[in-house]
Design a protein around this motif. Structure first.
Motif, PDB file in Angstrom:
ATOM      1  N   ALA C  61     -10.833  28.604   5.752  1.00 51.94           N
ATOM      2  CA  ALA C  61     -10.249  27.584   4.897  1.00 51.94           C
ATOM      3  C   ALA C  61      -8.726  27.630   4.964  1.00 51.94           C
ATOM      4  N   ALA C  62      -8.172  28.831   4.956  1.00 55.22           N
ATOM      5  CA  ALA C  62      -6.719  28.964   5.021  1.00 55.22           C
ATOM      6  C   ALA C  62      -6.190  28.428   6.346  1.00 55.22           C
ATOM      7  N   ARG C  63      -6.908  28.766   7.405  1.00 54.74           N
ATOM      8  CA  ARG C  63      -6.490  28.288   8.720  1.00 54.74           C
ATOM      9  C   ARG C  63      -6.516  26.770   8.760  1.00 54.74           C
ATOM     10  N   ASN C  64      -7.595  26.194   8.221  1.00 51.82           N
ATOM     11  CA  ASN C  64      -7.692  24.743   8.184  1.00 51.82           C
ATOM     12  C   ASN C  64      -6.541  24.126   7.413  1.00 51.82           C
ATOM     13  N   LEU C  66      -3.558  25.277   6.868  1.00 51.25           N
ATOM     14  CA  LEU C  66      -2.300  25.359   7.606  1.00 51.25           C
ATOM     15  C   LEU C  66      -2.252  24.305   8.708  1.00 51.25           C
ATOM     16  N   LEU C  67      -3.355  24.217   9.416  1.00 59.71           N
ATOM     17  CA  LEU C  67      -3.424  23.275  10.536  1.00 59.71           C
ATOM     18  C   LEU C  67      -3.211  21.847  10.054  1.00 59.71           C
ATOM     19  N   ILE C  68      -3.975  21.494   9.011  1.00 58.81           N
ATOM     20  CA  ILE C  68      -3.867  20.136   8.488  1.00 58.81           C
ATOM     21  C   ILE C  68      -2.447  19.875   7.998  1.00 58.81           C
ATOM     22  N   ALA C  69      -1.890  20.848   7.288  1.00 60.56           N
ATOM     23  CA  ALA C  69      -0.556  20.645   6.723  1.00 60.56           C
ATOM     24  C   ALA C  69       0.473  20.449   7.836  1.00 60.56           C
ATOM     25  N   LEU C  70       0.362  21.244   8.905  1.00 60.66           N
ATOM     26  CA  LEU C  70       1.315  21.118  10.003  1.00 60.66           C
ATOM     27  C   LEU C  70       1.220  19.741  10.643  1.00 60.66           C
ATOM     28  N   VAL C  71       0.008  19.368  11.017  1.00 64.55           N
ATOM     29  CA  VAL C  71      -0.165  18.084  11.695  1.00 64.55           C
ATOM     30  C   VAL C  71       0.240  16.933  10.780  1.00 64.55           C
ATOM     31  N   ALA C  72      -0.270  16.974   9.556  1.00 62.73           N
ATOM     32  CA  ALA C  72       0.002  15.878   8.629  1.00 62.73           C
ATOM     33  C   ALA C  72       1.490  15.763   8.333  1.00 62.73           C
ATOM     34  N   GLN C 209     -18.607  20.471   6.677  1.00 62.89           N
ATOM     35  CA  GLN C 209     -18.239  21.734   7.297  1.00 62.89           C
ATOM     36  C   GLN C 209     -16.749  21.985   7.333  1.00 62.89           C
ATOM     37  N   ALA C 210     -15.990  21.130   6.670  1.00 60.98           N
ATOM     38  CA  ALA C 210     -14.543  21.319   6.667  1.00 60.98           C
ATOM     39  C   ALA C 210     -14.126  21.791   5.296  1.00 60.98           C
ATOM     40  N   SER C 211     -13.516  22.944   5.240  1.00 56.46           N
ATOM     41  CA  SER C 211     -13.058  23.417   3.951  1.00 56.46           C
ATOM     42  C   SER C 211     -11.586  23.763   4.028  1.00 56.46           C
ATOM     43  N   THR C 212     -10.863  23.479   2.979  1.00 59.11           N
ATOM     44  CA  THR C 212      -9.469  23.893   2.926  1.00 59.11           C
ATOM     45  C   THR C 212      -9.316  24.897   1.801  1.00 59.11           C
ATOM     46  N   LEU C 236      -0.326  33.784   2.871  1.00 53.81           N
ATOM     47  CA  LEU C 236       0.026  32.477   3.403  1.00 53.81           C
ATOM     48  C   LEU C 236       1.523  32.251   3.311  1.00 53.81           C
ATOM     49  N   LEU C 237       2.070  32.651   2.169  1.00 53.84           N
ATOM     50  CA  LEU C 237       3.503  32.546   1.936  1.00 53.84           C
ATOM     51  C   LEU C 237       4.275  33.319   2.993  1.00 53.84           C
ATOM     52  N   LEU C 238       3.862  34.577   3.185  1.00 54.13           N
ATOM     53  CA  LEU C 238       4.540  35.418   4.166  1.00 54.13           C
ATOM     54  C   LEU C 238       4.414  34.809   5.556  1.00 54.13           C
ATOM     55  N   LEU C 239       3.219  34.327   5.860  1.00 51.02           N
ATOM     56  CA  LEU C 239       2.980  33.751   7.181  1.00 51.02           C
ATOM     57  C   LEU C 239       3.886  32.552   7.427  1.00 51.02           C
ATOM     58  N   THR C 240       3.954  31.660   6.424  1.00 53.70           N
ATOM     59  CA  THR C 240       4.788  30.474   6.605  1.00 53.70           C
ATOM     60  C   THR C 240       6.248  30.867   6.741  1.00 53.70           C
ATOM     61  N   LEU C 241       6.659  31.844   5.949  1.00 51.77           N
ATOM     62  CA  LEU C 241       8.028  32.319   6.027  1.00 51.77           C
ATOM     63  C   LEU C 241       8.311  32.866   7.419  1.00 51.77           C
TER      64      LEU C 241
END
Lengths: 298, 378, 259
Positions: C61-64, C66-72, C209-212, C236-241
């Motif tokens: 869900a976390a990966r999804n 991030l992916l959606i947020a980046l693309v969107a 089958q899609a979860s965020t 997630l915060l650390l990763l984005t940073l």
């Protein structure tokens, strides 16, 4: 203007405006139209919407849902209440964000990026978890609650709970919307030419006058953008009152949500949504007119 | 493009939408219908799309199922029946098995959203407790099988109740301002018109499934008066608030109070969270397993339901969250402390006072919605 | 040039930062809390992080998310910048409404509407449908910020470029774009934030089958929002940073939010 330049500018206009316009028409306008039409439809017996065509083949439309809006004063009351809450939130956000945005804009280049990132970083953690954190902070066990109650105790007022109250709603509303005021303000303030302020100082203006006559008017587009991005969402929000509001803490957003869920009255939900959207757009439009920077002869 | 053309375009789109709204009722055809016709020897496998409440299926059960059928369970969650119903009403598909509560089940059946169960594929049905089968919601269990149940009861902080000298075993502690206001600001009720109105009706001695507008008005008046003693309408964090001691009394689900008590013990609090079925009665919420009519994998769906009807598998949920169990064969596998909890496994006397909620007709629903808004505003 | 900042501005800015970070500190600290509840400090443990790494659902869900947020956010930034530019430069009648309305329209209405629309189109619900929905409501945020930025911009620079023989697109690329870049970046940050945290619209437009991450977390609300959620929020915060720091090193010009 010659014919070719007119055509060129017209082409340019559609080149730039075309894609976002097309996207919004397909993925926003059309779905929204579906729901605008839904406001004229009849609720389905078991939720959702009743079929558009009746047995006889006619269209199953009705204005009944619009009538319901006036059935009781509570809807207007709630709109007014939500309006006030959103306005207060916007005002507080503006007051808090302006000095910060100004500071970031005036800071040395190497720090600006970091400072801006630091503003938005908390908001990449989940909304619910942040609100839960506020519930902890505003809870009776923590320092804040204890300190306030101690002060009130001195004056002889009974202890108050900060949680589940309008105050909690406003605090969290402000918190949730703050970056959306800081960022637009910053984007605008950053471009202000310091030379203007220097000139004003040289002419003898002190700090308040410099702010009032130079900085503030120039920042109005940023103020407007930030205010719009705070007021409009805050007006229709439901999650915050749901979580931290007390027994009468709801806003119009909660009632709209209720229509789609417990009441299974989608047409009425659409009606309320339309009124909400139109009101928000109208207020924004009026504010846009008021916020237009006065262009004196330069 | 002139303004005129743009206006014309919009008119065309508007009309298209109007017309398009008529014909859209058909669902996309189920893709794997062929699987149901496969010969009986082929073991069902593949992916099961389960639309369920969160934490409503024990991890051990999932692991065992996946191993036994060489399948994968993909869960999507909802936290409120209405959310699930709204999504399905707007046309969402792709779910095999859904777990609605009985009144939501009624909606799905009446709308024709479910496919009938192939009873030949469910030999374990004999394990079920007969009193929970063949209900008015689904006569003959054509579409559903009970999964788990919980009761809506009063949960409380035992230490605080003693200190305030309150007996929380009846609804007066919620609805009678004289009693409730003794612990003013420390009471929450569920944020659900279904539950709060039902509790009010039970207190007033009215059938919770009444459709009389007058009854609703009467209940609404009483709730408005009692509201001043309450802290909030809360369905989400009241477990937390109880376990930390901020809230001392709540109208909530027996499973939640079971958990709150566990959490309070884990946090080494000096109180317990207990729950009782109020003397006047309570609402019983039975959750059921159903198969959506456009389920991608109905064979595996049936296999899953049959699997969950086995005693051991059904018991794991009760042990995990303290839910009531509709499966007679499961009783032997349930932990004694869970079985001893009377609000989870009420005795025969209490069972008689439990009521299941029926589907409220649309007219009354909307009226109730308006009353609910009034309650929350005034 | 006099750049002295009055003391009270420093003070209030610091106070605002504190206000912004107090809950976040609570979130991070409580991710180590030895209690299922997110309510009181009981003891220190890293068990939640361990549990998180075994929780496939949450990680996917976390990966999804991030992916959606980046693309969107990327697509919304492009479209939003164009829209902001158009709003500023040209007299448009429909675009202003279409840009602001998604911000105003209640999310639940839009969620239901988009779901009905996707069903009408027979579009399979999944990550794509979620991303398409997110772009729709993010465009407005970017557009308004870019427009505000353009309003403060000196048009004479663009005219000068044109006078020197630049085509409109060259003028945009070499003069306008760099000048509005802070606004564009600010807008994209907002779009990313909105997308990664959206619940209501995502709820309706997500497939089986899609979860965020928000979907996962909100579904836990009825049971317990355990410190696992705090843990993943912190991570997630650390990763984005980290991602942003790395990007800043690799392409310093890319992230220049100031001149």
């Amino acid at each position: 203007m010659s014919d070719t330049t007119h055509q060129a500018s017209s082409r340019g206009k559609w080149f730039v405006a075309g894609p976002p316009l097309a996207y919004l028409i397909v993925f926003f306008a059309i779905p929204t139209l579906l729901m605008v039409v839904a406001s004229l439809r009849v609720p389905g017996e078991f939720g959702g919407l009743a079929p558009l065509q009746t047995e006889s083949g006619g269209l199953n439309l009705s204005l009944k849902s619009y009538g319901r809006f006036f059935e009781s004063l509570i809807y207007l009351q709630l709109f007014a209440k939500s309006f006030v809450y959103a306005l207060v939130t916007t005002a507080i956000c503006l007051a808090m964000a302006y000095p910060l945005a100004w500071l970031i804009a005036r800071s040395a280049k190497k720090y600006r990026d970091l400072m801006l990132l630091l503003v938005i970083l908390p908001f990449w953690s989940n909304f619910l978890i942040r609100v839960y954190a506020w519930m902890i902070i505003l809870g009776p066990e923590w320092a804040l609650g204890r300190a306030i109650n101690a002060l009130l105790g001195l004056v002889g007022i009974a202890p108050v709970t900060l949680m589940f109250s309008p105050l909690a709603v406003i605090i969290v509303l402000v918190y949730v919307h703050l970056p959306f005021m800081v960022l637009p303000l910053y984007a605008n303030l950053e471009k202000h030419d310091p030379a203007l302020l220097d000139a004003a100082r040289d002419l003898g203006a002190h700090a308040w006058q410099r702010f009032r006559h130079v900085t503030w008017p120039l920042s109005l587009p940023g103020v407007f953008a930030g205010s719009a991005l705070v007021f409009i969402p805050a007006f229709g929000i439901f999650a915050v009152p749901d979580l931290v509001g007390g027994t009468d803490g709801i806003m119009i957003g909660n009632v709209i949500k209720q229509q789609f869920l417990e009441s299974r009255d989608w047409p009425f939900g659409s009606v309320l949504s339309i009124v909400l959207t139109v009101t928000a757009l109208a207020v924004t439009g009026l504010a846009a007119l008021a916020a237009r920077p006065r262009r004196s002869a330069t | 493009m002139t303004a005129q053309t743009l206006r014309a375009l919009f008119t065309v789109v508007f009309c298209a939408v109007l017309v398009g709204g008529c014909g859209k009722k058909e669902e996309p055809a189920p893709v794997k219908k062929a699987e149901a016709e496969k010969p009986a020897e082929t073991k069902p496998t593949g992916t099961l799309n389960l639309y369920n409440w969160n934490n409503y299926l024990a991890p051990e059960t999932i692991a065992r199922f996946e191993k036994q059928f060489d399948a994968k369970i993909v869960q999507t969650y909802f936290s409120d029946n209405e959310e699930m119903l709204a999504k399905l009403a707007a046309g969402a598909t792709g779910y095999d098995v859904i777990v609605p509560t009985s009144n939501a089940l009624e909606v799905l059946i009446k709308k024709g959203d479910l496919q009938p169960l192939d009873l030949a594929k469910l030999p374990n049905l004999t394990n079920m407790k007969p009193e929970l089968m063949n209900t008015p919601f689904d006569p003959g269990n054509k579409f559903s099988v009970p999964y788990a149940y919980s009761t809506t009861v009063i949960g409380f902080n035992d230490k605080r109740m003693k200190a305030a000298g309150l007996d929380p075993r009846g609804f007066e502690v919620l609805f009678d301002p004289a009693v409730a206001c003794k612990i003013k600001g420390h009471i929450t009720v569920l944020d659900s018109p279904d539950e709060v109105f039902s509790a009010a009706f039970i207190y007033l001695g009215i059938d919770p499934n009444t459709t009389s507008n007058d009854d609703y008005k009467r209940a609404a008046e009483m709730i408005k008066k009692a509201k001043s003693c309450w802290a909030a309408f809360n369905s989400s964090s009241y477990i937390k608030e109880l376990s930390t001691g901020n809230i001392w009394l709540a109208l909530g689900y027996s499973v939640d109070f079971f958990q709150a008590n566990q959490d309070a013990a884990a946090a080494k609090q000096d109180f317990k969270i207990l729950s009782v079925i109020p003397s006047q009665g309570a609402v019983l919420s039975v959750d059921n397993m159903v198969i959506h009519k456009s389920a991608p994998n109905p064979a595996l769906a049936h296999a899953f339901i049959n699997f969950m009807l086995e005693g051991q598998n059904a018991a794991e949920l009760s042990n995990l969250i303290g839910s009531g169990n509709a499966n007679a064969a499961a009783m032997q596998y349930i932990k004694p402390e869970v079985k001893a909890n009377v609000s989870v496994f009420p005795d025969a006397e209490a069972m008689k006072k439990l009521r299941q909620l029926r589907l409220l007709p649309a007219e009354q629903r909307q009226e109730r919605g308006r009353l609910w808004t009034e309650i929350k505003v005034r | 040039m006099n750049r002295i900042v009055p003391g009270w501005v420093w003070g209030s800015a610091a106070a605002v930062y504190l206000f912004l970070y107090l809950p976040l500190i609570v979130v991070v600290v409580f991710s180590f809390n030895d209690s299922k509840l997110n309510a009181e400090w009981v003891g220190f443990t890293t068990a939640w992080y361990a549990k998180l790494f075994r929780n496939d659902e949450m990680l996917v869900a976390a990966r999804n998310s991030l992916l959606i947020a980046l693309v969107a956010s990327v697509i919304a930034t492009v479209l939003g910048t164009m829209a902001g530019f158009a709003l500023h430069r040209y007299q448009m009648r429909v675009l202003p409404v279409l840009v602001v309305a998604p911000i105003a329209i209640p999310e639940i209405l839009m969620g239901v509407a988009l779901l009905m629309f996707f069903v009408m189109l027979n579009l399979t619900l999944g990550l794509v449908s979620i991303t398409l929905s997110h772009i729709a409501f993010c465009i407005g945020y970017v557009a308004l910020v870019v427009r505000a930025r353009l309003a403060g911009m000196d048009e004479s620079l663009v005219e000068a470029a044109r006078d020197c023989g630049a085509t409109p697109s060259e003028a945009f690329r070499y003069v306008t774009l760099p000048l509005i870049l802070p606004g564009v970046i600010a807008g994209s940050l907002m779009a990313f934030t909105l997308s990664i945290d959206d619940f209501v619209i995502t709820f309706f437009t997500a497939g089986a089958q899609a979860s965020t991450l928000p979907l996962q977390i909100y579904s836990m609300v009825k049971i317990a929002v355990t410190p696992e959620v705090n843990a993943i929020s912190t991570l997630l915060l650390l990763l984005t940073l980290l991602l942003i720091t790395v990007a800043a090193r690799i392409a310093p010009g890319l992230l220049r939010m100031n001149d």
